[in-house]
Write a protein that holds these residues in place. Sequence first.
Motif, short mmCIF file in Angstrom:
data_model
loop_
_atom_site.label_atom_id
_atom_site.label_comp_id
_atom_site.label_asym_id
_atom_site.label_seq_id
_atom_site.Cartn_x
_atom_site.Cartn_y
_atom_site.Cartn_z
N PHE A 1 0.81 -1.22 0.00
CA PHE A 1 0.00 0.00 0.00
C PHE A 1 0.84 1.27 0.00
O PHE A 1 0.48 2.26 0.63
CB PHE A 1 -0.98 -0.02 1.18
CG PHE A 1 -2.02 -1.09 1.03
CD1 PHE A 1 -3.06 -0.93 0.14
CD2 PHE A 1 -1.93 -2.27 1.74
CE1 PHE A 1 -4.00 -1.93 -0.03
CE2 PHE A 1 -2.88 -3.26 1.59
CZ PHE A 1 -3.91 -3.09 0.70
N GLN A 2 1.94 1.27 -0.74
CA GLN A 2 2.68 2.49 -1.01
C GLN A 2 1.98 3.21 -2.15
O GLN A 2 1.39 2.58 -3.03
CB GLN A 2 4.12 2.17 -1.41
CG GLN A 2 4.94 1.57 -0.31
CD GLN A 2 6.31 1.15 -0.82
OE1 GLN A 2 6.68 1.43 -1.96
NE2 GLN A 2 7.07 0.49 0.03
N TRP A 3 2.07 4.52 -2.16
CA TRP A 3 1.36 5.30 -3.17
C TRP A 3 1.78 4.96 -4.59
O TRP A 3 0.92 4.78 -5.46
CB TRP A 3 1.53 6.80 -2.89
CG TRP A 3 0.73 7.63 -3.84
CD1 TRP A 3 1.20 8.39 -4.85
CD2 TRP A 3 -0.69 7.76 -3.87
NE1 TRP A 3 0.18 9.00 -5.52
CE2 TRP A 3 -1.00 8.63 -4.93
CE3 TRP A 3 -1.73 7.25 -3.10
CZ2 TRP A 3 -2.30 8.99 -5.24
CZ3 TRP A 3 -3.02 7.60 -3.42
CH2 TRP A 3 -3.29 8.47 -4.47
N PRO A 4 3.08 4.80 -4.91
CA PRO A 4 3.43 4.47 -6.30
C PRO A 4 3.04 3.05 -6.71
O PRO A 4 2.89 2.77 -7.90
CB PRO A 4 4.96 4.60 -6.34
CG PRO A 4 5.37 5.27 -5.10
CD PRO A 4 4.25 5.12 -4.12
N LYS A 5 2.84 2.15 -5.74
CA LYS A 5 2.51 0.76 -6.06
C LYS A 5 1.02 0.46 -5.94
O LYS A 5 0.61 -0.68 -6.03
CB LYS A 5 3.28 -0.18 -5.14
CG LYS A 5 4.77 -0.11 -5.34
CD LYS A 5 5.48 -1.09 -4.48
CE LYS A 5 6.98 -1.01 -4.74
NZ LYS A 5 7.71 -2.02 -4.01
N LEU A 6 0.21 1.48 -5.76
CA LEU A 6 -1.22 1.27 -5.53
C LEU A 6 -1.93 0.69 -6.75
O LEU A 6 -2.83 -0.13 -6.61
CB LEU A 6 -1.87 2.58 -5.10
CG LEU A 6 -3.13 2.47 -4.27
CD1 LEU A 6 -2.89 1.60 -3.06
CD2 LEU A 6 -3.61 3.82 -3.85
N LYS A 7 -1.49 1.05 -7.95
CA LYS A 7 -2.10 0.51 -9.16
C LYS A 7 -1.85 -1.00 -9.26
O LYS A 7 -2.77 -1.78 -9.51
CB LYS A 7 -1.53 1.22 -10.39
CG LYS A 7 -2.06 0.71 -11.70
CD LYS A 7 -1.40 1.45 -12.86
CE LYS A 7 -1.80 0.86 -14.18
NZ LYS A 7 -1.08 1.51 -15.29
N GLY A 8 -0.60 -1.41 -9.05
CA GLY A 8 -0.28 -2.83 -9.09
C GLY A 8 -0.98 -3.61 -8.00
O GLY A 8 -1.46 -4.73 -8.22
N THR A 9 -1.06 -3.03 -6.81
CA THR A 9 -1.74 -3.69 -5.70
C THR A 9 -3.22 -3.87 -5.99
O THR A 9 -3.79 -4.93 -5.73
CB THR A 9 -1.56 -2.87 -4.41
OG1 THR A 9 -0.17 -2.78 -4.12
CG2 THR A 9 -2.28 -3.50 -3.24
N SER A 10 -3.84 -2.85 -6.57
CA SER A 10 -5.28 -2.96 -6.85
C SER A 10 -5.55 -4.03 -7.91
O SER A 10 -6.51 -4.79 -7.78
CB SER A 10 -5.85 -1.61 -7.26
OG SER A 10 -5.22 -1.15 -8.43
N PHE A 11 -4.70 -4.10 -8.92
CA PHE A 11 -4.89 -5.15 -9.93
C PHE A 11 -4.63 -6.54 -9.34
O PHE A 11 -5.36 -7.49 -9.62
CB PHE A 11 -3.98 -4.91 -11.14
CG PHE A 11 -4.60 -4.02 -12.17
CD1 PHE A 11 -5.51 -4.52 -13.07
CD2 PHE A 11 -4.25 -2.69 -12.24
CE1 PHE A 11 -6.08 -3.71 -14.03
CE2 PHE A 11 -4.82 -1.86 -13.18
CZ PHE A 11 -5.74 -2.37 -14.08
N PHE A 12 -3.57 -6.66 -8.52
CA PHE A 12 -3.25 -7.96 -7.94
C PHE A 12 -4.36 -8.44 -6.99
O PHE A 12 -4.85 -9.56 -7.09
CB PHE A 12 -1.91 -7.91 -7.20
CG PHE A 12 -1.47 -9.22 -6.67
CD1 PHE A 12 -0.95 -10.19 -7.51
CD2 PHE A 12 -1.57 -9.52 -5.32
CE1 PHE A 12 -0.55 -11.41 -7.02
CE2 PHE A 12 -1.18 -10.73 -4.82
CZ PHE A 12 -0.66 -11.69 -5.68
N MET A 13 -4.77 -7.58 -6.07
CA MET A 13 -5.82 -7.96 -5.12
C MET A 13 -7.17 -8.11 -5.82
O MET A 13 -7.97 -8.97 -5.45
CB MET A 13 -5.93 -6.92 -4.00
CG MET A 13 -4.71 -6.82 -3.13
SD MET A 13 -4.35 -8.36 -2.29
CE MET A 13 -2.84 -7.95 -1.50
N GLY A 14 -7.42 -7.30 -6.84
CA GLY A 14 -8.64 -7.47 -7.62
C GLY A 14 -8.65 -8.81 -8.34
O GLY A 14 -9.69 -9.48 -8.43
N GLY A 15 -7.49 -9.23 -8.83
CA GLY A 15 -7.39 -10.54 -9.47
C GLY A 15 -7.64 -11.67 -8.49
O GLY A 15 -8.30 -12.66 -8.83
#
Length: 126
Positions: free
Chosen positions: A60-74
């Motif tokens: 949940f770092q700000w620059p990694k939020l896009k990757g986190t949302s896609f990973f957790m959404g997956g």
Amino acid sequence: MVPLTDCQRIGVGLVGFGLFFVLFGMLLYFDSVLLAFGNILFLSGLVFIIGFRRTFTFFFQWPKLKGTSFFMGGVLIVLMRWPLLGMLLEAYGFITLFRSDPRFLALLDLSLLQLLQKVGDSSSMV
């Protein structure tokens, strides 16, 4: 060799089983139950290895939020029994999470080279 605590050893086992179940689920034509079980084991093993706080701050770092949302959404999509779409989202999220980390890419490159060397050395025609 780095000494591991008992908790970290459990985490390594959980991550190993998680990767096994994910790969086995993909081999069995994206079996959603195996993929979901593998995802849960992988994420819980990661928490055991590096701790809850460090895992949370990594994802949940700000620059990694896009990757986190896609990973957790997956992961959520796989849990809702749409395994192919979920695994595609997870793969994109995983690549987005680790794309900016040069240490991870170097470690991945080194481990792939070692794996290829072992495969090449062990295959003999005699």
